[in-house]
Design an enzyme around this catalytic site. Sequence first.
Site, PDB file in Angstrom:
ATOM      1  N   ASP A   1     -48.190 -47.995 -36.394  1.00 54.51           N
ATOM      2  CA  ASP A   1     -48.577 -49.075 -37.302  1.00 54.51           C
ATOM      3  C   ASP A   1     -48.891 -50.327 -36.494  1.00 54.51           C
ATOM      4  O   ASP A   1     -48.101 -50.726 -35.614  1.00 54.51           O
ATOM      5  CB  ASP A   1     -47.437 -49.362 -38.284  1.00 54.51           C
ATOM      6  CG  ASP A   1     -47.833 -50.405 -39.325  1.00 54.51           C
ATOM      7  OD1 ASP A   1     -48.431 -50.002 -40.334  1.00 54.51           O
ATOM      8  OD2 ASP A   1     -47.537 -51.606 -39.097  1.00 54.51           O
ATOM      9  N   LEU A   2     -50.072 -50.921 -36.753  1.00 51.42           N
ATOM     10  CA  LEU A   2     -50.448 -52.132 -36.019  1.00 51.42           C
ATOM     11  C   LEU A   2     -49.560 -53.301 -36.435  1.00 51.42           C
ATOM     12  O   LEU A   2     -49.371 -53.541 -37.633  1.00 51.42           O
ATOM     13  CB  LEU A   2     -51.918 -52.483 -36.276  1.00 51.42           C
ATOM     14  CG  LEU A   2     -52.906 -51.950 -35.216  1.00 51.42           C
ATOM     15  CD1 LEU A   2     -52.997 -50.434 -35.301  1.00 51.42           C
ATOM     16  CD2 LEU A   2     -54.282 -52.579 -35.406  1.00 51.42           C
TER      17      LEU A   2
ATOM     18  N   ASP B   1     -53.602 -50.084 -41.748  1.00 51.68           N
ATOM     19  CA  ASP B   1     -53.357 -50.234 -40.314  1.00 51.68           C
ATOM     20  C   ASP B   1     -52.413 -49.171 -39.782  1.00 51.68           C
ATOM     21  O   ASP B   1     -51.814 -49.319 -38.719  1.00 51.68           O
ATOM     22  CB  ASP B   1     -52.809 -51.631 -40.013  1.00 51.68           C
ATOM     23  CG  ASP B   1     -51.531 -51.938 -40.788  1.00 51.68           C
ATOM     24  OD1 ASP B   1     -51.109 -51.071 -41.583  1.00 51.68           O
ATOM     25  OD2 ASP B   1     -50.982 -53.036 -40.614  1.00 51.68           O
TER      26      ASP B   1
END
Length: 458
Positions: free
Chosen positions: A332-333, A375
């Site tokens: 996950d960004l 994301d």
Amino acid sequence: MPAMNTALRPEDWSVMVPPAAAASAALHGALLESRQRWQDLAGLGSDLVFETDNTGRFTFLWPETVLGHRSAGLLGRRADSLLLGAGPSPFDLRQAVRNHRAWVADASGQPRCLSLSLAPLGDARGGFAGLRGAAHDVTQEETAAATAAAGLRRAAMLDALAEAVRHAGTASEAVARGLAGLREALGCAGTAMMVPTATGPEVAAGTVDPPAGLIAAAGLALAAEQDWLGPLEGGQPAALLHHHGRPPALSALAAWRSPGGRAWDAEDLAVLRSMAATLGAVLGFGRLQQELERQASTDPLTGLANRRAFLDALEARLVPRRAAPGALVFLDLDNLKPLNDQHGHDAGDAALRATARLLRETAGPDDIAARFGGDEFILWIDGADAAIATARAAALIQGAHAMPAARAPRFSLGIATWDPASGELPARLLARADAALYEAKRNGRGGWRLAEAPASWN
């Protein structure tokens, strides 16, 4: 003295003409009258009448012009010198013949078909003296019949090929069957369907690999969307016939014969053009279907598999007692929102694409990488244990830190390993990896966490 009347009366002929001469003159007159009567009757239903002597040479022809020749110029010429092709000559027969068809050359060398009816002539001793014949020009009729027969043969061939295509289970099988049937039907050395690509023509399907010269010709022909016919180097008859459709439906049917093989005739080309349209349509449909399936299973921004495609692939992998072990990595960004806020959505999209590139570069041939949504990314590492999975996570983080810092992606990862003997379902595995991801985020982000496997599964 009175004038004498010198006119001869018929009853005086026997006195004035010797008996033998009178008989010869009477016979000659009868023959002339017979020939004239035969000529008149035969001419009513024939285009020409003729006689030959016992050597087969013309001794009489009517009318004055025969097949573009002056009749007088043909006298003394052998009748069989006009024939085209090999085979027995009808003029050598010494018996009556009716409606015998023969191809001859006219004065300009063009083929003409004659329907001949012949009768032998006898001499005074009963020997063979020649032929008497009548002929009718049936070129138009014969050509029409040949065209109709060729059309029927072509239709039967195309029906058989279409039947093979129709009974195929898939588009690729249909194209393969059509190409194989076409190769056999036309006696080709090979057949193939060619499609254009960014790097040049490509064989989408084929019975054998095309000659190099034909591939080169296909590049030019496909670019111009034009048919191409011609011998290849070495004298191989070859053809490229287009199916005109928009990419990815644009294609060309390639066919070639062995060196020194028979050149394409009109019937061959009619079959090839028809099959180019049929197989091109089937191939185009299959390629369009593949493209739609690819789009349906691919994330358009990153080119990775999408959520649905990943879950389908993961479920197929996690089959207890049959699958290999592996590890699931959730990514996950951490900085997507700041990038979007500070630099715009183009910068955020660039970070997402950079993350996808890192996943592709680190993924093995049996791994599955996908954009899970927003994301979030996900990676299945086939055959991995905890050590391999954590090393991969560390490599991804290191790869991100090696990018220019201002707009580089930064992310956290959660890892869950899977054992085939556990019987763990995909949903449970995903939940463990997701929980590990959020633990990594709660502990400062920018790192990874490994989920512990529960002692048993419910």
